[in-house]
Design a protein around this motif. Structure first.
Motif, short mmCIF file in Angstrom:
data_model
loop_
_atom_site.label_atom_id
_atom_site.label_comp_id
_atom_site.label_asym_id
_atom_site.label_seq_id
_atom_site.Cartn_x
_atom_site.Cartn_y
_atom_site.Cartn_z
N THR A 143 0.90 -1.15 0.02
CA THR A 143 0.09 -0.17 0.02
C THR A 143 0.77 1.33 0.08
O THR A 143 2.08 1.09 -0.25
CB THR A 143 -0.92 -0.10 1.26
OG1 THR A 143 -1.87 1.16 1.11
CG2 THR A 143 -0.21 -0.01 2.38
N HIS A 144 0.19 2.48 0.05
CA HIS A 144 1.14 3.67 0.29
C HIS A 144 1.71 4.01 -0.81
O HIS A 144 3.03 4.33 -0.95
CB HIS A 144 1.95 3.93 1.43
CG HIS A 144 1.08 3.52 2.85
ND1 HIS A 144 -0.01 4.24 3.09
CD2 HIS A 144 1.27 2.80 3.88
CE1 HIS A 144 -0.59 3.47 4.30
NE2 HIS A 144 0.35 2.87 5.00
N ARG A 145 1.10 3.66 -2.16
CA ARG A 145 1.95 4.21 -3.18
C ARG A 145 2.16 5.79 -3.59
O ARG A 145 2.88 6.31 -4.05
CB ARG A 145 1.24 3.43 -4.45
CG ARG A 145 1.27 1.95 -4.30
CD ARG A 145 2.62 1.49 -4.85
NE ARG A 145 2.54 -0.14 -4.86
CZ ARG A 145 2.76 -0.67 -3.75
NH1 ARG A 145 3.13 -0.20 -2.63
NH2 ARG A 145 2.55 -2.14 -3.97
N ARG A 159 -2.88 7.31 -11.46
CA ARG A 159 -3.69 6.05 -11.27
C ARG A 159 -4.13 5.71 -12.71
O ARG A 159 -4.18 4.69 -12.99
CB ARG A 159 -4.59 6.21 -10.03
CG ARG A 159 -4.11 6.07 -8.90
CD ARG A 159 -5.20 5.86 -7.83
NE ARG A 159 -5.87 7.27 -7.69
CZ ARG A 159 -5.70 7.99 -6.67
NH1 ARG A 159 -4.82 7.92 -5.88
NH2 ARG A 159 -6.68 8.96 -6.78
N ILE A 210 -7.96 -1.11 -10.05
CA ILE A 210 -6.74 -1.10 -9.37
C ILE A 210 -5.89 -0.66 -10.38
O ILE A 210 -5.55 -1.26 -11.29
CB ILE A 210 -6.39 -2.52 -8.77
CG1 ILE A 210 -7.70 -3.19 -7.81
CG2 ILE A 210 -5.26 -2.61 -7.91
CD1 ILE A 210 -7.48 -4.46 -7.52
N GLU A 215 -2.29 -0.49 -10.05
CA GLU A 215 -1.07 -1.26 -9.84
C GLU A 215 -1.19 -2.24 -10.85
O GLU A 215 -0.05 -2.73 -11.26
CB GLU A 215 -0.92 -1.62 -8.34
CG GLU A 215 0.50 -2.43 -8.44
CD GLU A 215 0.73 -3.05 -6.69
OE1 GLU A 215 1.91 -2.49 -6.23
OE2 GLU A 215 0.14 -3.56 -6.40
N GLU A 237 -8.51 2.70 -7.41
CA GLU A 237 -7.43 2.72 -5.93
C GLU A 237 -6.01 2.28 -6.52
O GLU A 237 -6.03 1.68 -7.72
CB GLU A 237 -7.99 1.82 -5.10
CG GLU A 237 -9.47 1.98 -4.51
CD GLU A 237 -9.60 3.27 -3.81
OE1 GLU A 237 -8.40 3.70 -3.14
OE2 GLU A 237 -10.58 3.69 -3.49
N ASP A 238 -5.07 2.54 -5.65
CA ASP A 238 -3.68 2.26 -5.96
C ASP A 238 -3.61 0.63 -6.17
O ASP A 238 -3.25 0.17 -6.99
CB ASP A 238 -2.76 2.92 -5.00
CG ASP A 238 -2.53 4.37 -5.02
OD1 ASP A 238 -3.31 5.05 -6.08
OD2 ASP A 238 -1.97 4.82 -4.32
N THR A 239 -3.91 0.14 -5.07
CA THR A 239 -3.52 -1.30 -5.07
C THR A 239 -4.71 -2.17 -4.43
O THR A 239 -5.65 -1.71 -4.01
CB THR A 239 -2.50 -1.59 -3.91
OG1 THR A 239 -2.75 -1.13 -2.63
CG2 THR A 239 -1.31 -0.96 -4.25
N ASP A 250 -5.48 -1.47 -0.84
CA ASP A 250 -6.33 -0.39 -0.73
C ASP A 250 -7.67 -0.51 -0.80
O ASP A 250 -8.75 0.02 -0.07
CB ASP A 250 -5.65 0.84 -1.54
CG ASP A 250 -4.38 1.26 -1.24
OD1 ASP A 250 -3.87 1.51 -0.16
OD2 ASP A 250 -3.56 1.36 -2.29
N GLU A 264 -9.20 -2.53 2.22
CA GLU A 264 -9.15 -1.81 3.40
C GLU A 264 -10.23 -0.81 3.26
O GLU A 264 -10.93 -0.62 4.21
CB GLU A 264 -7.85 -1.02 3.56
CG GLU A 264 -7.56 -0.52 4.91
CD GLU A 264 -6.26 -0.01 5.10
OE1 GLU A 264 -5.82 -0.15 6.50
OE2 GLU A 264 -5.75 0.77 4.31
N LYS A 265 -10.16 -0.17 2.41
CA LYS A 265 -11.50 1.12 2.16
C LYS A 265 -12.56 0.58 2.29
O LYS A 265 -13.51 1.26 2.70
CB LYS A 265 -11.09 1.77 0.67
CG LYS A 265 -11.97 3.19 0.36
CD LYS A 265 -11.58 3.85 -0.73
CE LYS A 265 -12.69 4.85 -0.76
NZ LYS A 265 -12.39 5.60 -2.20
#
Length: 226
Positions: free
Chosen positions: A30-32, A39, A130, A132, A165-167, A170, A173-174
């Motif tokens: 996470t945290h990209r 994105r 996604i 990524e 979302e990035d990954t 994410d 979790e979101k």
């Protein structure tokens, strides 16, 4: 007392205290820190690398983009739901066209052969994407069963740009998957593909041979005056 209960009892009564889960560092997944534009660019690059097609459109003009895609690809029979806003808008826009709209909320046994043999494309909404991996994620419903994204030769998916979302972490979790894991989440990265023993990829051998993503932007998309 059952064997299961006996094992759990022994675990609870451990002399050195109850077991606790180890701390986990999820920073690697996470945290990209990507911007919205980054994105979008990553998503499009990765999904295009596996033969996915992205069509940029505005939220106002997306049904016109859909009509153009169906015409360009020679789609005559389109399977879609009724209740989801994406399906409802598509039905309204296509009502006076030559495209036959095929209802999907019915017993699969009643139209299984039809779905495999005479449906040209399936239309679905998505819950997000996604960046990524260039993937879409869907939660099928009776109104949009998973087969309409897995069986017809062409899958047309509608994705809102602001749901990227990035990954995958994410997304999980979101959207609180830990508290309500879907029974049948679909992750889609391009059309169907398979590989032989020599690791040579072949596309469209089973399932959709084409994936078209209608990427809806809140404002007018590049080249879209709608």
């Amino acid at each position: 007392m059952s064997a299961r209960d006996a094992i759990l009892k022994r675990l609870r009564e451990r002399t050195d205290g109850p077991l606790s889960a180890p701390e986990s560092d999820f920073a690697v997944v996470t945290h990209r820190g990507w911007s919205g534009q980054e994105r979008l660019e990553r998503f499009e690059r990765w999904i295009a690398s596996v033969h996915g097609e992205v069509v940029h459109t505005s939220r106002k003009g997306w049904t016109e983009a859909l009509a153009r895609v169906l015409a360009d690809k020679g789609v005559r029979r389109l399977a879609l739901g009724k209740q989801h806003p994406v399906a409802a808008e598509a039905r309204q826009a296509l009502v006076d066209t030559e495209v036959e709209l095929v209802d999907v909320n019915r017993d699969i046994e009643a139209w299984q052969r039809e779905q495999f043999e005479s449906v040209d494309a399936g239309l679905t909404s998505t819950l997000g994407g996604i960046a990524e991996t260039g993937s879409l994620w869907l939660w099928p419903t009776p109104d949009e069963p998973r087969l309409i994204s897995l069986v017809p030769s062409i899958h047309v998916a509608v994705l809102d740009a602001d749901t990227l979302e990035d990954t995958l972490f994410d997304v999980v979790e979101k959207h609180g998957w830990a508290n309500g894991m879907p029974t049948n989440a679909l992750l889609i990265s391009g059309p169907s593909k398979t590989a032989d023993i020599e690791q040579t990829l072949a596309y469209g051998v089973h399932g959709p041979r084409e994936l078209v993503v209608l990427l809806r932007h809140a404002s007018a998309a590049p080249g879209d005056e709608k």
